[in-house]
Design an enzyme around this catalytic site. Sequence first.
Site, mmCIF file in Angstrom:
data_model
loop_
_atom_site.group_PDB
_atom_site.id
_atom_site.type_symbol
_atom_site.label_atom_id
_atom_site.label_comp_id
_atom_site.label_asym_id
_atom_site.label_seq_id
_atom_site.Cartn_x
_atom_site.Cartn_y
_atom_site.Cartn_z
ATOM 1 N N HIS A 141 50.396 -77.721 6.266
ATOM 2 C CA HIS A 141 49.260 -77.075 6.937
ATOM 3 C C HIS A 141 48.787 -77.905 8.130
ATOM 4 C CE1 HIS A 141 45.485 -74.992 7.614
ATOM 5 N NE2 HIS A 141 44.824 -76.116 7.426
ATOM 6 N N ARG A 150 47.333 -78.561 19.183
ATOM 7 C CA ARG A 150 47.432 -79.763 20.010
ATOM 8 C C ARG A 150 48.821 -79.912 20.595
ATOM 9 N NH1 ARG A 150 45.235 -82.125 15.779
ATOM 10 N NH2 ARG A 150 47.110 -83.322 15.544
ATOM 11 N N GLU A 207 41.382 -69.485 3.592
ATOM 12 C CA GLU A 207 42.176 -70.686 3.376
ATOM 13 C C GLU A 207 42.507 -70.722 1.892
ATOM 14 O OE1 GLU A 207 39.962 -74.018 5.021
ATOM 15 O OE2 GLU A 207 41.020 -73.778 6.933
ATOM 16 N N SER A 265 32.361 -69.850 0.888
ATOM 17 C CA SER A 265 33.585 -70.287 0.222
ATOM 18 C C SER A 265 33.518 -69.706 -1.181
ATOM 19 C CB SER A 265 33.670 -71.814 0.142
ATOM 20 O OG SER A 265 33.551 -72.397 1.431
HETATM 21 MN MN MN Z 1 39.182 -75.705 3.921
#
Ligand code: MN
Length: 423
Positions: A141, A150, A207, A265
């Site tokens: 990841h 980047r 995620e 979350s």
């Molecule tokens: Mn996370």
Amino acid sequence: MIKANNPNIVSWVAVPEDSDFPIQNLPLGVFKTDQLETRVGMRIGDYILDLKTLHVLGYLDNLPYNIAAFDSHSLNLLMKKGKLSARRLRDRVSDLLNKENTELQNNQHHVEQVLILESSAQVLMPIEIGDYTDFYSSKEHATNVGTMFRDPNNALLPNWLYIPVGYHGRSSSVIPSGQAIHRPKGQTKPNEDQGPVFGPSKMIDFELEMAFVTFDGKPLGDTISTAEAEDYIFGLVLFNDWSARDIQKWEYVPLGPFLAKNFASSISSWIVSLDALQPYGVDTPSQSPEVLDYLKFDGHKSYDINLQVAITPDASQETIVCNSNFKYMYWNMAQQLAHHTINGCNIRGGDLLGSGTISGPTPDSYGSMLELAWKGTKPVPMTDGTERKFIQDGDTVTMRGFCKNDKIRIGFGEVASKLLPSK
Ligand code: MN
């Protein structure tokens, strides 16, 4: 071996084949029904074992818990008694539900009181979370994100292979499975040559993570070694760490995650004990360069947990978009906890430590839409003919996880949450 992990135990409670919750699992959670106020329970098959009533009826007498530990809206009091007590509780319940044991089984009146159909209950947030930390521990990841944002030639920052990188998140917005969320609004900068704009995020992502819940740690100033770490880990949940990629891209330099991460979350409802995961222990990926001494460890510190993500558009069928595994994580939980406390930072009972997005080596195992659709350049096809770059309003994201060896399958159930339009 932990007694309750014995694969030969069969329960007198009927457990469907391929259930996540055979007698070898017995995860803890919190629930209520129309008749029963909020309390602590253990999951078996399609049922919840009501531990408060079980205690009232005298079946948990020789354990170090009083009624308050079960007559509670969270598991925090129960966790105060630590690892060995939790192990004794699980062993005792395993005994009571073992078909060789007639103690509870033969008292039909009691059985009717303590076994509640899960479908008739409302399963609630299992813990009062104190602090929430999120790591960034999957090498795949971190490499993917570094490549996209980047430099593909220096995708990993120089510290990444030496430090289990993490940040402090926010616990107030950690929510249970089933609770819908609204698309967050915020500042984004869609055009390089123009100023920022305000509005609903256009890049909502999941995620795929797992998170562990801690027992009380040591006093401020002390550290927990990798060898001690597992004594401080209560159990694991599935964890969807919702993210707004466009807000993140604009705000996170140079300070790191803030509003892109703290709007929600989601965690699964049943905390699977670290004890129950022991039969599924595996090696972590080899680490090179060699880590510093305080991050070295012995034995199996990772677990073979199959992970899956599905997206279900409103009134449509689901599409599996990711198959990953917890074992891909480069930094394991023992290293995370050792690193977290190496400066003397104290862990408290009910803290939640997220793994970070778990991506595997192949494109179908990437743990976020950002990676699966590669920054929007490779839209993911859905079974209903539409496609996704990120999550759309009305979509439900469902994560599942299970372990399976040649004898027993145990699992985490699911964490499912729907994305609603902005408020
Ligand atoms: Mn996370």
